[in-house]
Design a protein around this motif. Structure first.
Motif, PDB file in Angstrom:
ATOM      1  N   ILE A 282       0.873  -1.178   0.000  1.00 55.72           N
ATOM      2  CA  ILE A 282       0.000   0.000   0.000  1.00 55.72           C
ATOM      3  C   ILE A 282       0.903   1.219   0.000  1.00 55.72           C
ATOM      4  O   ILE A 282       1.658   1.463   0.960  1.00 55.72           O
ATOM      5  CB  ILE A 282      -0.913   0.004   1.228  1.00 55.72           C
TER       6      ILE A 282
ATOM      7  N   THR B 163      -8.403  -3.582  -0.513  1.00 47.56           N
ATOM      8  CA  THR B 163      -7.572  -2.368  -0.598  1.00 47.56           C
ATOM      9  C   THR B 163      -7.308  -1.937  -2.036  1.00 47.56           C
ATOM     10  O   THR B 163      -6.708  -0.885  -2.269  1.00 47.56           O
ATOM     11  CB  THR B 163      -6.217  -2.587   0.109  1.00 47.56           C
TER      12      THR B 163
ATOM     13  N   GLU C   7      -6.306   4.450   6.253  1.00 46.26           N
ATOM     14  CA  GLU C   7      -7.546   3.670   6.210  1.00 46.26           C
ATOM     15  C   GLU C   7      -7.312   2.298   5.573  1.00 46.26           C
ATOM     16  O   GLU C   7      -7.713   1.260   6.113  1.00 46.26           O
ATOM     17  CB  GLU C   7      -8.595   4.452   5.411  1.00 46.26           C
ATOM     18  N   LEU C   8      -6.620   2.290   4.430  1.00 41.39           N
ATOM     19  CA  LEU C   8      -6.332   1.025   3.745  1.00 41.39           C
ATOM     20  C   LEU C   8      -5.365   0.162   4.546  1.00 41.39           C
ATOM     21  O   LEU C   8      -5.453  -1.070   4.541  1.00 41.39           O
ATOM     22  CB  LEU C   8      -5.755   1.294   2.355  1.00 41.39           C
ATOM     23  N   GLN C   9      -4.453   0.814   5.237  1.00 39.47           N
ATOM     24  CA  GLN C   9      -3.498   0.096   6.071  1.00 39.47           C
ATOM     25  C   GLN C   9      -4.216  -0.676   7.169  1.00 39.47           C
ATOM     26  O   GLN C   9      -3.906  -1.837   7.445  1.00 39.47           O
ATOM     27  CB  GLN C   9      -2.494   1.090   6.674  1.00 39.47           C
TER      28      GLN C   9
ATOM     29  N   THR D  30      -7.351  -1.619   7.085  1.00 44.02           N
ATOM     30  CA  THR D  30      -8.137  -2.674   6.441  1.00 44.02           C
ATOM     31  C   THR D  30      -7.272  -3.885   6.121  1.00 44.02           C
ATOM     32  O   THR D  30      -7.643  -5.036   6.389  1.00 44.02           O
ATOM     33  CB  THR D  30      -8.775  -2.136   5.138  1.00 44.02           C
ATOM     34  N   ALA D  31      -6.093  -3.621   5.560  1.00 43.26           N
ATOM     35  CA  ALA D  31      -5.169  -4.715   5.219  1.00 43.26           C
ATOM     36  C   ALA D  31      -4.718  -5.462   6.458  1.00 43.26           C
ATOM     37  O   ALA D  31      -4.640  -6.701   6.464  1.00 43.26           O
ATOM     38  CB  ALA D  31      -3.961  -4.160   4.458  1.00 43.26           C
TER      39      ALA D  31
ATOM     40  N   LYS E  81      -6.237   8.243   3.261  1.00 50.42           N
ATOM     41  CA  LYS E  81      -6.675   6.995   2.620  1.00 50.42           C
ATOM     42  C   LYS E  81      -5.669   5.878   2.895  1.00 50.42           C
ATOM     43  O   LYS E  81      -6.051   4.715   3.104  1.00 50.42           O
ATOM     44  CB  LYS E  81      -6.796   7.227   1.109  1.00 50.42           C
TER      45      LYS E  81
END
Length: 635
Positions: free
Chosen positions: A238, A420, A397-399, A401-402, A394
């Motif tokens: 990411i 992601t 946020e993606l971190q 989620t991952a 973002k």
């Protein structure tokens, strides 16, 4: 998976195990678990060098060597003897550092907080467009492993203290003209030599190597025949830079960011000031009288700068007419600051202001009004800033989620990748060192070779490689370190042993010929029998000649030839051959003047002086070294 863990933790077996653990702590006490064995690698005058300190220094040195020598260092690191010496050199270096630190403390060498601060502010690594940037400073020291500013300041203090001591030694060294004359003459010296090279390869014919010898060598040198441990991983990455390409920035976003960060686009009022300072001694009334007298002179038109130069107790600024440059609050106290901030007209002089330093008269010498950059003028800059901010938000946020999905579904990266919006990639074969980016990062390599990845075959935790890149790994393929079977390396060993025996034979013959030669015998016939003869070289220089470097080096070590004695020796050449070398004449070199020679020679002397100083510290110190844990298998 989490639900299953919770259910299992409620079972009878789990409760029994937990009860036994609690009972053990109750009976033995927590102290028995926290009292660790002394694992220090050395002790210097009572100060211990911990295993952790060693491992940090060891890893740093390995990284430097790997970057400098690449695959060559990987080959060297497979040699157990080389790595043993490598670890020993790291310990010796840590001991020397401890001795220097102790000597600095004994001599009360200190580095002030102000100097530390000034050094940090002036370091170009922490500057943006020539100005110190606190955010960049914090990001870089965090990336280097200093998670608090105080940790980095402490590190810098130690390094600067060491530098003070070494600079004190280095600065005291100098070279004299006669020394430079002698040294350049030696460097320019030339020698007439002759040499005969005895090829070792000619003795390989007929050399026999038994299977037992091959087996013994194989068993004694296992590390030479070991395949390096390697791993190939699948991963998702990411990256803020990739996210930024997908960000849409509206005019409303730009306007909001501009308003919220107005301070970045506003240039505050600036005031340049000068002052005259009268110190207050035991008699304050005398100081008041003196400052009043100066104030009267100014009122009558006398030059403020001239009066500051003649009468101000602040002699440093007084030399410049009392100039204090652009005003910064907090130097002379609140009353002084209030007086300056009330001044808006260039040339005006304040009333008498009292501070802890004394009595002041302050003059405003320059004034720059507040400036605000218009939104339109900085729109491109704002667009980039908003894009980065949105991408960073973002990214976090993606971190998260991952991290969550790779933990909850630990046997695949697909779910985390789909959520992601990134693709699962596969790395090249990775080793402990010398990998391409981003796998040149120690945290990624530690994770790639961890038990979680290799043994348990689970997804790794989310790994923050930098502030803008986060990665999750899982195993694709693993190649363990293992010794090659004897049958695959037996011919290699046979060839090596044959060459070694041939070289030993050449050495024995060279020794015999040298003994006879130095006794005055003519060995021309014996040389011919061994496929060689003397080669004569005149005016051989110490550096840059066309003669083998090993021969030249030994030729310049030999004593000057004298009547009745032969100046000769034998030399091992890099290709395994042997040579007999004789010096026939020595020709004095001319003393020449070389650019920067005195400086270079002084630096060499300074280096020797420092080494000798450290050696003297070692001789007087009480040093205990312990066995070093072999960390090679951990990295």
């Amino acid at each position: 998976m989490l639900e299953k863990i919770r259910e299992n933790s409620q079972g009878l077996a789990a409760k029994i195990i937990l009860g036994l653990v609690i009972l053990t702590f109750a009976l033995a006490g927590i102290g028995s678990y926290t009292n660790s064995v002394d694992t220090s690698v050395a002790e210097v005058n009572g100060e211990k060098i911990s295993q952790a300190d060693f491992e940090k220094a060891y890893q740093n040195q390995r990284n430097r060597m790997a970057q400098q020598y690449g695959d060559m260092f990987e080959t060297l690191s497979s040699d157990a003897n080389y790595m043993a010496n490598f670890r020993k050199s790291v310990v010796e270096s840590l001991i020397n550092q401890a001795l220097v630190d102790q000597a600095s403390a004994d001599m009360s060498i200190r580095v002030s907080d102000d100097r530390i601060k000034k050094t940090i502010l002036e370091m170009p690594e922490f500057q943006v467009e020539g100005v110190f940037d606190n955010n960049r400073y914090l990001a870089l020291i965090n990336q280097a492993g200093f998670y608090q500013s105080s940790d980095f300041r402490d590190y810098l203090r130690v390094e600067m203290t060491r530098r003070q001591l070494t600079q004190g030694l280095v600065a005291s060294e100098f070279s004299l003209p006669y020394q430079e004359t002698q040294l350049t003459a030696l460097q320019n010296q030339k020698r007439d030599i002759r040499f005969a090279s005895i090829s070792a390869k000619q003795f390989e014919q007929g050399v026999e190597v038994s299977d037992d010898e091959i087996n013994d060598y194989y068993l004694a040198n296992q590390s030479r025949f070991e395949n390096q441990e390697k791993v190939k991983v699948d991963y998702i990455a990411i990256d803020v830079n990739d996210i930024a390409k997908t960000i849409n920035v509206t005019d409303e976003d730009i306007s909001t960011y501009y308003q919220e960060n107005m301070a970045n686009y506003r240039k505050e009022v600036q005031r340049r000031i000068s002052h005259i300072l009268i110190e207050i001694s035991d008699d304050e009334s005398a100081a008041q009288t003196q400052i009043q007298s100066i104030q009267d002179k100014i009122a009558k038109g006398e030059d403020f700068a001239q009066l500051a130069q003649e009468l101000s107790a602040d002699t440093f600024s007084g030399e410049n007419g009392g100039d204090l440059d652009w005003f910064e609050a907090g130097i002379f106290g609140d009353e002084f600051d209030a007086a300056v901030l009330a001044m808006n007209e260039v040339g005006v002089v304040s009333d008498v202001v009292k501070s802890d330093a004394g009595l002041h008269l302050i003059k405003l010498t320059d004034y720059q009004a507040e400036e605000v950059q218009a939104l339109a003028d900085v729109k491109d800059e704002l667009t980039e800033a908003v894009s980065k901010q949105k991408a960073q938000d973002k990214f976090f946020e993606l971190q998260q989620t991952a991290a969550q999905l790779s933990f909850e579904i630990p046997d695949s990266l697909d779910d985390a990748a789909n959520a992601t919006g990134v693709e699962v990639a596969t790395s090249v074969w990775l080793s402990r060192f010398g990998n391409p980016a981003p796998f040149d990062n120690a945290k990624l390599i530690d994770a790639a070779f961890s038990d979680m990845i290799i043994e348990e075959q689970l997804n790794s935790d989310i790994i923050e490689v930098t502030d803008s890149l986060a990665v999750v790994l899982r195993l694709n393929e693993y190649q363990p370190a293992q010794v090659k079977p004897l049958e695959t390396v037996s011919e290699e060993i046979r060839t090596l042993l044959i060459a070694q025996k041939a070289s030993d034979k050449a050495q024995a013959i060279a020794d015999q010929l040298l003994t006879a030669f130095k006794a005055g015998e003519d060995i021309s016939a014996q040389l011919t029998e061994n496929g060689t003869s003397f080669t004569v070289k005149a005016d051989v220089a110490r550096y840059g000649s066309d003669v083998d470097a090993s021969i030249t080096r030994e030729a310049f070590k030999l004593p000057h030839p004298i009547e009745g004695a032969i100046s000769a020796t034998s030399v091992n050449l890099s290709n395994g051959d042997l040579a007999i070398v004789e010096v026939q004449a020595v020709k004095a070199g001319e003393s020449t003047s070389q650019a920067n020679f005195a400086e270079q020679y002084s630096q060499q002397l300074a280096q020797f002086a420092y080494q000798n100083y450290v050696e003297s510290l070692r001789e007087e110190a009480k040093i205990t070294q312990r066995s070093v844990v072999d960390t090679a298998s951990q990295y």
